[in-house]
Design a protein around this motif. Structure first.
Motif, PDB file in Angstrom:
ATOM      1  N   THR A   1       0.444  -1.444   0.149  1.00 22.48           N
ATOM      2  CA  THR A   1      -0.030  -0.009   0.276  1.00 22.48           C
ATOM      3  C   THR A   1       1.275   1.221   0.413  1.00 22.48           C
ATOM      4  OG1 THR A   1      -0.021  -0.282   2.223  1.00 22.48           O
ATOM      5  CG2 THR A   1      -1.672  -1.292   0.548  1.00 22.48           C
ATOM      6  N   GLU A   2       0.281   2.520  -0.226  1.00 21.61           N
ATOM      7  CA  GLU A   2       0.908   3.716  -0.102  1.00 21.61           C
ATOM      8  C   GLU A   2      -0.267   5.209  -0.476  1.00 21.61           C
ATOM      9  OE1 GLU A   2       2.169   4.709  -4.648  1.00 21.61           O
ATOM     10  OE2 GLU A   2       2.508   2.362  -4.056  1.00 21.61           O
TER      11      GLU A   2
ATOM     12  N   GLN B   1      -4.397   4.466   1.748  1.00 23.04           N
ATOM     13  CA  GLN B   1      -3.372   3.862   2.204  1.00 23.04           C
ATOM     14  C   GLN B   1      -4.024   2.296   1.368  1.00 23.04           C
ATOM     15  OE1 GLN B   1      -0.160   2.993   2.783  1.00 23.04           O
ATOM     16  NE2 GLN B   1       0.416   5.427   3.827  1.00 23.04           N
TER      17      GLN B   1
ATOM     18  N   ASP C   1      -3.408  -0.543  -2.510  1.00 18.59           N
ATOM     19  CA  ASP C   1      -2.174  -1.059  -3.282  1.00 18.59           C
ATOM     20  C   ASP C   1      -3.143   0.074  -4.693  1.00 18.59           C
ATOM     21  OD1 ASP C   1      -0.512  -2.365  -5.282  1.00 18.59           O
ATOM     22  OD2 ASP C   1      -0.383  -4.044  -3.559  1.00 18.59           O
TER      23      ASP C   1
ATOM     24  N   PRO D   1       0.665  12.890   0.537  1.00 19.51           N
ATOM     25  CA  PRO D   1       2.394  12.377   0.248  1.00 19.51           C
ATOM     26  C   PRO D   1       2.790  14.009  -0.065  1.00 19.51           C
ATOM     27  CG  PRO D   1       1.670  11.067  -0.966  1.00 19.51           C
ATOM     28  CD  PRO D   1       0.320  12.137  -0.771  1.00 19.51           C
TER      29      PRO D   1
ATOM     30  N   LYS E   1      11.642   5.232  -7.818  1.00 17.74           N
ATOM     31  CA  LYS E   1      12.162   4.206  -6.956  1.00 17.74           C
ATOM     32  C   LYS E   1      13.615   4.234  -6.528  1.00 17.74           C
ATOM     33  CE  LYS E   1       8.087   0.971  -6.663  1.00 17.74           C
ATOM     34  NZ  LYS E   1       7.468  -0.051  -7.178  1.00 17.74           N
TER      35      LYS E   1
END
Length: 777
Positions: free
Chosen positions: A347-348, A387, A389, A507, A625
């Motif tokens: 999740t993010e 949160q 995915d 975020p 990333k």
């Protein structure tokens, strides 16, 4: 005792004699006689004469007194004798009775003894009969036991499993024919021998070790052992059991062994098949990622340019679609995790509204292709961050929307998005409704089963693999959600997905500024290398490219200022894990960071387990990333992404009116490449292909008649390289060479080489001609 048969007077006299003796009794009788005579005489005279005269009485008394003693004596003697006779008779009678009783007792004892002797004799006869029967039974039992022993021995000897018995001293006491065959010795040569005299020295330690374990633990032990039989190695599943007596003492060892060579070979074949399957899926994933890398890289670069709001929305959808597809490749490789319900959910913080917009863009696009309507309704507060995915949830919804469009010919598809609060839990409820063929009630309980395909309108099974809804349900369950379905045959279906939302703050945008690094990029596909190089160079890094593992090791040896190695896991000569081990084998490179580039991060981490690497990045490379990985390794400070990478102007005006020979070249690939990276970068890639092509052709020539596998591998590289620079004819020809080389003759493979040479020359000529007509960047 006086006999009761005597007269009363005799009994009286007898009693007197017994009581007073003969003299006293005689005196008493004499007095009785005198008195009786006096009384009787007085009575007589009185009756007779009427008077009693004294003289007469005296005369009678006198006469009585004189005559009665003799009578009394005679009577007394008679009574005495009679009494003696009576006593004698009584004594005799008693003796007779005693004798009779004794005789009766003796007769009874005799009869008893006779009976006992008869019984003893009968018992003897019965014992003799029983003994005879027992002897007969024993003979019969011995015969049966001998027969059973022969039968058991035959069964044991005919058994394909080996058997042997050793006593507590390790001496062989018995075995069957199979054991004789395995040991290549007869039972006479085995029985009485110790282990050390039977087994070869290389097997002896393991045999003794397991024997001691069984003896010490008193527990059975099962193990697989390999042993040569008739010059060939066979696998046996051995089971060793302790032989225990009734006192619990170890008195020997029983061992049974089954030949499991075929099972081992099947297991090895299955393992090989699994490996081949894994290699096939990895290769397939690698092949699919080659064009996918271009999509992701070019889209990412387009997002860094000036775009309209609609164009940016489309690019975002393309970018998220490509990223999702890349993650789905990982699921293809790890499909068994679905069966074990071990899907990874990462999740993010995600904007729910932005996520829904991406889904809507996709749904509207595929619905438009079939001229279907795509209606969207929203309710609840969707302008939140949660949160989730996004890749997994996007995969779920795209699968449902795809199915809805596929089974709908008229009408349209509706997507309802609702944020709902139930008690203390927030839920995102996504409902996909179509007006298609619907699902029969009897099918509803099976549509989520793996490989199940419901019949279509014609009654035939629907097109597809039958895993989509099974994977969808597994994903929803892994995310803690629920999926429901309702349907009416001929009127359409409704799928409802409920996903729990953990609300969070938006975020913070992050990027990283870093000093210039010297990076060794190990990548065998030139297009992937080109895109990765551009990404790194945009961030101010110097990139050294190695196409093979051997080249990578040579660069590590010769370049002294390398800061990082980005290592692809699938290389044409040696795999990335071998390269990493070779680097780590030299202590001077202990502090050189290695980051793996792979289609499947989890698989790469497993392959590199035990090797000191600093991380792994999935391909296509995600810039965020990548920046995060560099920050982790080199500790860079956060800044805005605009300061971390230089912007490029896209040559859109130049590529609008491109005229290309589409038989030789792929216009779409060339256009995308030029629009994203410019003429200079594309020219550099073209020159690289022209430089590599002769080497590829030479490798194909060397392998065409002797090493088909190498021929196929090189054709695969040519196909990828040609596709990267848009050489369409070369790419298609190399694809044919790769796919059909095993089934054709040597002459055909040689002919293909000649055709390839012509196509490469024609393609490069057309490409160079086209590039020369374009203005420089």
């Amino acid at each position: 005792m006086i006999d009761s048969s005597l007269s009363p007077w005799v009994r009286v006299l007898t009693n007197l004699l017994a009581r007073f003796g003969i003299w006293y009794a005689a005196a008493i009788v004499y007095g009785v006689f005198i008195i009786a005579a006096l009384i009787l005489s007085a009575m007589f005279y009185y009756v007779a004469t009427g008077e009693v005269m004294l003289l007469d009485l005296l005369a009678v008394v006198f006469f009585t007194a004189v005559s009665s003693p003799l009578v009394i004596m005679v009577v007394m003697q008679s009574v005495t004798q009679l009494q003696d006779s009576q006593k004698f008779l009584q004594s005799a009678t008693k003796q007779e009775k005693l004798l009779n009783q004794s005789l009766k007792d003796n007769i009874r004892l005799l009869n008893t003894e006779i009976d006992e002797r008869k019984r003893a004799l009968n018992a003897k006869y019965r014992a003799i009969d029983e003994l005879r029967r027992e002897i007969a039974e024993r003979k019969k039992t011995q015969v049966e036991l001998a027969q059973q022993g022969m039968l058991l021995r035959s069964i044991v000897d005919s058994s394909p499993d080996l058997f042997y018995y050793r006593d507590q001293d390790g001496v062989f006491a018995g075995c069957n024919k199979m054991f004789e065959k395995v040991m290549n010795r007869t039972s006479d040569e085995l029985i009485g021998k110790k282990v050390e005299e039977i087994y070869p020295a290389e097997y002896l330690p393991d045999v003794l070790k397991t024997d001691r374990q069984v003896e010490s633990t008193h527990e059975a032990l099962t193990l697989d052992v390999q042993y040569p039989v008739d010059g060939e190695y066979h696998w046996f599943e051995m089971r060793k059991l302790p032989f225990i007596n009734d006192k619990g003492e170890y008195i020997g060892l029983l061992a049974f062994g089954r030949d499991i060579t075929s099972r081992k070979e099947a297991e090895q074949a299955l393992e090989t098949a699994y490996k081949d399957k894994g290699k096939f899926i990895a290769t397939l994933s690698h092949e699919l990622r080659t064009p996918l890398n271009g999509i992701v890289g070019l889209t990412r670069m387009m997002l860094d340019t000036e775009l309209s709001q609609q164009q940016r929305s489309w690019c975002n959808t393309v970018f998220s679609s490509a990223e999702t597809l890349g993650n789905i490749f990982n699921d293809i490789i790890d499909l068994d995790k679905i069966d074990r319900e071990q899907l990874d959910i990462v999740t993010e913080p995600v904007s729910v509204t932005g996520f829904i917009d991406d889904v809507i863009n996709f749904g509207a696009l595929i619905a438009e292709q079939k001229s279907l309507s795509f209606d969207v309704t929203r309710s609840g507060d969707l302008d939140v961050y949660a949160q989730i995915d996004p890749t997994r949830l996007r995969q779920v919804l795209w699968n449902l929307i795809n199915n809805a469009v596929k089974f709908t010919t008229h009408g349209g598809v509706k997507l309802e998005c609702r944020h709902q609060q139930q008690e203390s839990q927030s839920w995102l409820i996504m409902t996909v409704t179509d007006s298609g063929i619907g699902i029969g009630e009897e099918q509803l309980t099976h549509i989520f089963d793996m490989y199940y395909k419901a019949p279509d309108a014609s009654g035939a099974n629907a097109i597809g693999s039958g895993i989509g809804l099974a994977v969808t349900k597994a994903l929803v369950k892994a995310m803690g959600g629920e999926i429901q379905v309702t349907s009416t045959k001929g009127k359409g279906s409704t799928f409802m997905v409920l996903i729990p939302l953990a609300l969070t703050e938006p975020p913070q945008a992050q990027s990283y500024e870093c000093k210039s690094l010297n990076i060794l990029l190990v990548e065998d596909v030139p297009l992937n290398a080109e895109i990765a190089t551009n990404l790194l160079e945009q961030r101010g890094h110097e990139v050294l490219w190695a196409e093979t593992g051997e080249d990578a090791l040579a660069f590590v040896e010769t370049e002294d200022d390398l800061d990082l190695v980005l290592l692809d896991m699938q290389l044409p000569d040696i795999n990335g894990d071998v390269v990493a081990r070779e680097i780590r084998a030299q202590s001077e490179f202990d502090h050189l960071p290695i980051v793996a580039l792979t289609a499947n991060v989890r698989s790469a981490e497993e392959e590199l387990k035990g090797i000191n690497i600093q991380g792994a990045l999935a391909k296509p490379i995600n810039t965020a990333k990548l920046d995060k990985m560099l920050a982790k390794l080199f500790g860079f400070e956060k800044q805005t992404i605009q300061q971390a990478a230089a912007q490029r102007l896209v040559q859109q005006q130049v590529t609008k009116n491109i005229v290309i020979d589409e038989e030789l070249l792929d216009k779409d690939i060339i256009t995308e490449f030029l629009d994203s990276m410019g003429v200079k970068a594309f020219s550099r890639s073209t020159e690289l292909f022209a430089k590599l092509a002769p080497g590829y052709q030479q490798e194909l020539l060397s392998a065409h008649d002797s090493d088909v596998a190498e021929y196929k591998s090189v054709a695969h590289k040519v196909k990828g390289a040609a596709g990267s620079v848009g050489l369409k004819a070369v790419q298609l020809h190399a694809k044919q060479m790769e796919n059909e080389c095993v089934d054709v003759s040597v002459e055909c493979r040689a002919k293909w080489l000649e055709e390839m040479d012509v196509k490469i020359k024609e393609g490069l000529k057309a490409l160079q001609s086209f590039l020369s007509s374009l203005p420089a960047d």
